[in-house]
Motif scaffolding. Structure first.
Motif, PDB file in Angstrom:
ATOM      1  N   GLY A  27    -105.722 -61.865  34.255  1.00 26.21           N
ATOM      2  CA  GLY A  27    -104.823 -62.716  33.484  1.00 26.21           C
ATOM      3  C   GLY A  27    -105.531 -63.378  32.318  1.00 26.21           C
ATOM      4  N   HIS A  28    -106.776 -63.792  32.550  1.00 30.38           N
ATOM      5  CA  HIS A  28    -107.552 -64.408  31.475  1.00 30.38           C
ATOM      6  C   HIS A  28    -107.795 -63.410  30.348  1.00 30.38           C
ATOM      7  CE1 HIS A  28    -111.517 -65.588  29.627  1.00 30.38           C
ATOM      8  NE2 HIS A  28    -110.802 -66.669  29.428  1.00 30.38           N
ATOM      9  N   ALA A  29    -108.104 -62.164  30.708  1.00 27.37           N
ATOM     10  CA  ALA A  29    -108.355 -61.145  29.685  1.00 27.37           C
ATOM     11  C   ALA A  29    -107.089 -60.855  28.880  1.00 27.37           C
ATOM     12  CB  ALA A  29    -108.883 -59.868  30.335  1.00 27.37           C
ATOM     13  N   ASP A  30    -105.942 -60.790  29.557  1.00 25.73           N
ATOM     14  CA  ASP A  30    -104.675 -60.601  28.842  1.00 25.73           C
ATOM     15  C   ASP A  30    -104.401 -61.781  27.909  1.00 25.73           C
ATOM     16  OD1 ASP A  30    -104.095 -58.171  29.929  1.00 25.73           O
ATOM     17  OD2 ASP A  30    -102.250 -58.787  30.935  1.00 25.73           O
ATOM     18  N   TRP A  31    -104.608 -62.974  28.437  1.00 29.32           N
ATOM     19  CA  TRP A  31    -104.358 -64.193  27.662  1.00 29.32           C
ATOM     20  C   TRP A  31    -105.241 -64.236  26.415  1.00 29.32           C
ATOM     21  CZ3 TRP A  31    -101.305 -68.233  26.870  1.00 29.32           C
ATOM     22  CH2 TRP A  31    -101.826 -69.401  26.312  1.00 29.32           C
ATOM     23  N   MET A  32    -106.525 -63.971  26.590  1.00 33.37           N
ATOM     24  CA  MET A  32    -107.452 -64.017  25.465  1.00 33.37           C
ATOM     25  C   MET A  32    -107.159 -62.911  24.460  1.00 33.37           C
ATOM     26  SD  MET A  32    -109.357 -66.633  25.622  1.00 33.37           S
ATOM     27  CE  MET A  32    -110.452 -66.158  24.277  1.00 33.37           C
ATOM     28  N   ALA A  33    -106.788 -61.733  24.932  1.00 36.04           N
ATOM     29  CA  ALA A  33    -106.481 -60.638  24.009  1.00 36.04           C
ATOM     30  C   ALA A  33    -105.337 -61.032  23.080  1.00 36.04           C
ATOM     31  CB  ALA A  33    -106.126 -59.375  24.785  1.00 36.04           C
ATOM     32  N   GLY A  34    -104.305 -61.647  23.648  1.00 38.56           N
ATOM     33  CA  GLY A  34    -103.186 -62.087  22.820  1.00 38.56           C
ATOM     34  C   GLY A  34    -103.589 -63.152  21.821  1.00 38.56           C
ATOM     35  N   LEU A  35    -104.371 -64.132  22.273  1.00 40.74           N
ATOM     36  CA  LEU A  35    -104.808 -65.208  21.374  1.00 40.74           C
ATOM     37  C   LEU A  35    -105.726 -64.682  20.274  1.00 40.74           C
ATOM     38  CD1 LEU A  35    -105.573 -68.249  23.719  1.00 40.74           C
ATOM     39  CD2 LEU A  35    -103.538 -67.824  22.328  1.00 40.74           C
ATOM     40  N   LEU A  36    -106.630 -63.781  20.628  1.00 40.68           N
ATOM     41  CA  LEU A  36    -107.557 -63.232  19.642  1.00 40.68           C
ATOM     42  C   LEU A  36    -106.813 -62.467  18.556  1.00 40.68           C
ATOM     43  CD1 LEU A  36    -110.316 -62.031  22.113  1.00 40.68           C
ATOM     44  CD2 LEU A  36    -110.672 -63.703  20.288  1.00 40.68           C
ATOM     45  N   MET A  37    -105.827 -61.671  18.959  1.00 41.65           N
ATOM     46  CA  MET A  37    -105.062 -60.911  17.973  1.00 41.65           C
ATOM     47  C   MET A  37    -104.195 -61.825  17.122  1.00 41.65           C
ATOM     48  SD  MET A  37    -104.005 -57.395  19.933  1.00 41.65           S
ATOM     49  CE  MET A  37    -103.166 -56.813  18.456  1.00 41.65           C
ATOM     50  N   LEU A  38    -103.628 -62.856  17.745  1.00 41.10           N
ATOM     51  CA  LEU A  38    -102.811 -63.807  16.994  1.00 41.10           C
ATOM     52  C   LEU A  38    -103.668 -64.549  15.977  1.00 41.10           C
ATOM     53  CD1 LEU A  38     -99.935 -65.052  16.800  1.00 41.10           C
ATOM     54  CD2 LEU A  38    -100.691 -66.778  18.451  1.00 41.10           C
ATOM     55  N   ASP A  39    -104.845 -64.974  16.402  1.00 38.28           N
ATOM     56  CA  ASP A  39    -105.750 -65.710  15.522  1.00 38.28           C
ATOM     57  C   ASP A  39    -106.243 -64.843  14.367  1.00 38.28           C
ATOM     58  OD1 ASP A  39    -107.455 -68.111  14.984  1.00 38.28           O
ATOM     59  OD2 ASP A  39    -109.066 -66.681  15.361  1.00 38.28           O
ATOM     60  N   ALA A  40    -106.404 -63.540  14.624  1.00 36.76           N
ATOM     61  CA  ALA A  40    -106.907 -62.627  13.591  1.00 36.76           C
ATOM     62  C   ALA A  40    -105.800 -62.104  12.686  1.00 36.76           C
ATOM     63  CB  ALA A  40    -107.628 -61.454  14.247  1.00 36.76           C
ATOM     64  N   GLY A  41    -104.558 -62.510  12.937  1.00 33.60           N
ATOM     65  CA  GLY A  41    -103.445 -62.022  12.132  1.00 33.60           C
ATOM     66  C   GLY A  41    -103.061 -60.591  12.434  1.00 33.60           C
ATOM     67  N   GLN A  42    -103.461 -60.087  13.612  1.00 36.17           N
ATOM     68  CA  GLN A  42    -103.159 -58.706  13.989  1.00 36.17           C
ATOM     69  C   GLN A  42    -101.858 -58.597  14.774  1.00 36.17           C
ATOM     70  OE1 GLN A  42    -106.790 -57.841  16.046  1.00 36.17           O
ATOM     71  NE2 GLN A  42    -107.885 -57.289  14.178  1.00 36.17           N
ATOM     72  N   THR A  43    -101.257 -59.730  15.072  1.00 36.61           N
ATOM     73  CA  THR A  43     -99.926 -59.785  15.658  1.00 36.61           C
ATOM     74  C   THR A  43     -99.274 -61.062  15.155  1.00 36.61           C
ATOM     75  OG1 THR A  43     -98.668 -59.563  17.727  1.00 36.61           O
ATOM     76  CG2 THR A  43    -100.557 -61.044  17.767  1.00 36.61           C
ATOM     77  N   ASP A  44     -97.977 -61.179  15.322  1.00 34.60           N
ATOM     78  CA  ASP A  44     -97.297 -62.385  14.845  1.00 34.60           C
ATOM     79  C   ASP A  44     -96.809 -63.215  16.029  1.00 34.60           C
ATOM     80  OD1 ASP A  44     -94.883 -61.150  15.751  1.00 34.60           O
ATOM     81  OD2 ASP A  44     -94.651 -60.180  13.806  1.00 34.60           O
ATOM     82  N   THR A  45     -96.364 -64.420  15.729  1.00 31.74           N
ATOM     83  CA  THR A  45     -95.956 -65.342  16.788  1.00 31.74           C
ATOM     84  C   THR A  45     -94.789 -64.800  17.597  1.00 31.74           C
ATOM     85  OG1 THR A  45     -96.697 -67.218  15.445  1.00 31.74           O
ATOM     86  CG2 THR A  45     -95.214 -67.703  17.271  1.00 31.74           C
ATOM     87  N   ALA A  46     -93.853 -64.142  16.922  1.00 29.48           N
ATOM     88  CA  ALA A  46     -92.687 -63.606  17.627  1.00 29.48           C
ATOM     89  C   ALA A  46     -93.108 -62.553  18.654  1.00 29.48           C
ATOM     90  CB  ALA A  46     -91.702 -63.008  16.632  1.00 29.48           C
TER      91      ALA A  46
ATOM     92  N   TRP B 195     -96.102 -62.282  20.021  1.00 32.19           N
ATOM     93  CA  TRP B 195     -96.871 -62.973  21.061  1.00 32.19           C
ATOM     94  C   TRP B 195     -95.932 -63.634  22.066  1.00 32.19           C
ATOM     95  CZ3 TRP B 195     -97.523 -68.115  22.598  1.00 32.19           C
ATOM     96  CH2 TRP B 195     -98.622 -68.357  23.432  1.00 32.19           C
ATOM     97  N   ARG B 196     -94.884 -64.285  21.575  1.00 35.23           N
ATOM     98  CA  ARG B 196     -93.921 -64.932  22.472  1.00 35.23           C
ATOM     99  C   ARG B 196     -93.175 -63.892  23.313  1.00 35.23           C
ATOM    100  NH1 ARG B 196     -92.822 -70.289  21.604  1.00 35.23           N
ATOM    101  NH2 ARG B 196     -93.705 -71.220  19.710  1.00 35.23           N
ATOM    102  N   ALA B 197     -92.860 -62.759  22.710  1.00 33.36           N
ATOM    103  CA  ALA B 197     -92.180 -61.701  23.457  1.00 33.36           C
ATOM    104  C   ALA B 197     -93.076 -61.175  24.576  1.00 33.36           C
ATOM    105  CB  ALA B 197     -91.783 -60.568  22.513  1.00 33.36           C
ATOM    106  N   ASP B 198     -94.374 -61.051  24.297  1.00 29.30           N
ATOM    107  CA  ASP B 198     -95.317 -60.616  25.329  1.00 29.30           C
ATOM    108  C   ASP B 198     -95.379 -61.633  26.468  1.00 29.30           C
ATOM    109  OD1 ASP B 198     -95.907 -58.352  23.887  1.00 29.30           O
ATOM    110  OD2 ASP B 198     -97.751 -59.149  23.009  1.00 29.30           O
ATOM    111  N   MET B 199     -95.339 -62.920  26.120  1.00 32.73           N
ATOM    112  CA  MET B 199     -95.354 -63.959  27.144  1.00 32.73           C
ATOM    113  C   MET B 199     -94.082 -63.902  27.988  1.00 32.73           C
ATOM    114  SD  MET B 199     -98.202 -65.521  27.163  1.00 32.73           S
ATOM    115  CE  MET B 199     -97.560 -66.455  28.532  1.00 32.73           C
ATOM    116  N   ASP B 200     -92.945 -63.689  27.349  1.00 30.62           N
ATOM    117  CA  ASP B 200     -91.682 -63.579  28.087  1.00 30.62           C
ATOM    118  C   ASP B 200     -91.732 -62.405  29.061  1.00 30.62           C
ATOM    119  OD1 ASP B 200     -90.586 -65.751  26.814  1.00 30.62           O
ATOM    120  OD2 ASP B 200     -89.474 -64.577  25.326  1.00 30.62           O
ATOM    121  N   THR B 201     -92.303 -61.294  28.610  1.00 31.70           N
ATOM    122  CA  THR B 201     -92.424 -60.122  29.478  1.00 31.70           C
ATOM    123  C   THR B 201     -93.302 -60.433  30.685  1.00 31.70           C
ATOM    124  OG1 THR B 201     -92.148 -58.600  27.614  1.00 31.70           O
ATOM    125  CG2 THR B 201     -93.198 -57.725  29.596  1.00 31.70           C
TER     126      THR B 201
END
Length: 246
Positions: free
Chosen positions: A175-194, A196-202
């Motif tokens: 879970g930590h690795a999934d969480w960090m992967a999402g944050l790292l990509m969001l921080d790097a501009g490689q994904t957007d907030t929408a 990221w939120r959809a991934d969290m909902d899933t």
């Protein structure tokens, strides 16, 4: 022992000569008694550690090496290469420490990989990245998947290596690795907030479907069919983050 022109990679170190591994009598006795029932039993004989022997292309990167069989397309290989460097540097800054000694990553393509990709990180700072041999239907989505996949696996160098975890409770580090992967990509501009939120909902929905109202403490140890350690661990880290003082 590597053959002519081949290399052996053990514990992140590259060798062209024979590599000896010494295992004590105490380790052998413990592993025999344990019979592979626990992570400690496998570790006693280094049975949970990857090694590489072959002639595949090898690239030296800051901190380690990337080995690939030449079958992975250039775009996904570059995504893996750049993510290795960027995420390793960012996690080192975040945690204030790098993994001990060198690391090695082996990227390969195989029809035996049923999903899009499959990865593992083992003791000795060895990482295996395996990709399905089918050409990506959506190249842009494939690059995003590679970045997320490699970010997840690199995080394990910290949450199961530099820092310790309960290996019998996989939802903690997965879970930590999934969480960090999402944050790292969001921080790097490689994904957007929408996204990221959809991934969290899933993750929330998948965890609810898997666990329903069962507390984590009541679940059996290790991976089991009645749980989704990735999704539920992801949700756990979201809850932990929400409790941080602002």
């Amino acid at each position: 022992m590597p053959g002519d022109g081949a290399r052996a990679v053990v514990s992140g170190r590259v060798a062209t000569q024979a590599v000896d591994r010494a295992i004590t009598a105490e380790q052998v006795a413990f592993a025999a008694k344990d019979e592979g029932n626990t992570a400690a039993g496998w570790a006693a004989l280094a049975a949970n550690e990857y090694s590489f022997l072959g002639k595949a292309a090898l690239e030296t990167l800051p901190g380690g090496v990337l080995i690939h069989d030449g079958k992975l397309d250039a775009a996904r290989l570059e995504a893996a290469r750049s993510t290795l460097g960027n995420v390793t540097a960012r996690l080192a800054r975040a945690y204030g420490v790098m993994p001990a000694d060198a690391w090695a990553v082996v990227a390969s393509v195989s029809s035996a990989v049923r999903s899009t990709y499959h990865g593992d990180v083992t003791a000795g700072r060895m990482m295996s990245l395996r990709f399905n041999d089918a050409p990506p239907k959506d190249p842009t989505a494939a690059i995003r998947q590679v970045r997320w996949f490699v970010s997840h696996e690199v995080t394990h160098w910290w949450d199961t290596g530099v820092l310790r975890t309960d290996m019998d409770r996989p939802w903690i580090h997965e879970g930590h690795a999934d969480w960090m992967a999402g944050l790292l990509m969001l921080d790097a501009g490689q994904t957007d907030t929408a996204t990221w939120r959809a991934d969290m909902d899933t993750a929330l929905n998948n965890c609810q479907f898997a666990r329903r109202d069962r507390p984590a403490a009541t679940l059996p140890s290790g991976f089991n069919r009645d749980d989704d350690p990735y999704a539920c661990g992801h949700v756990t880290w979201l809850l932990a983050q929400s409790q941080r003082p602002r």
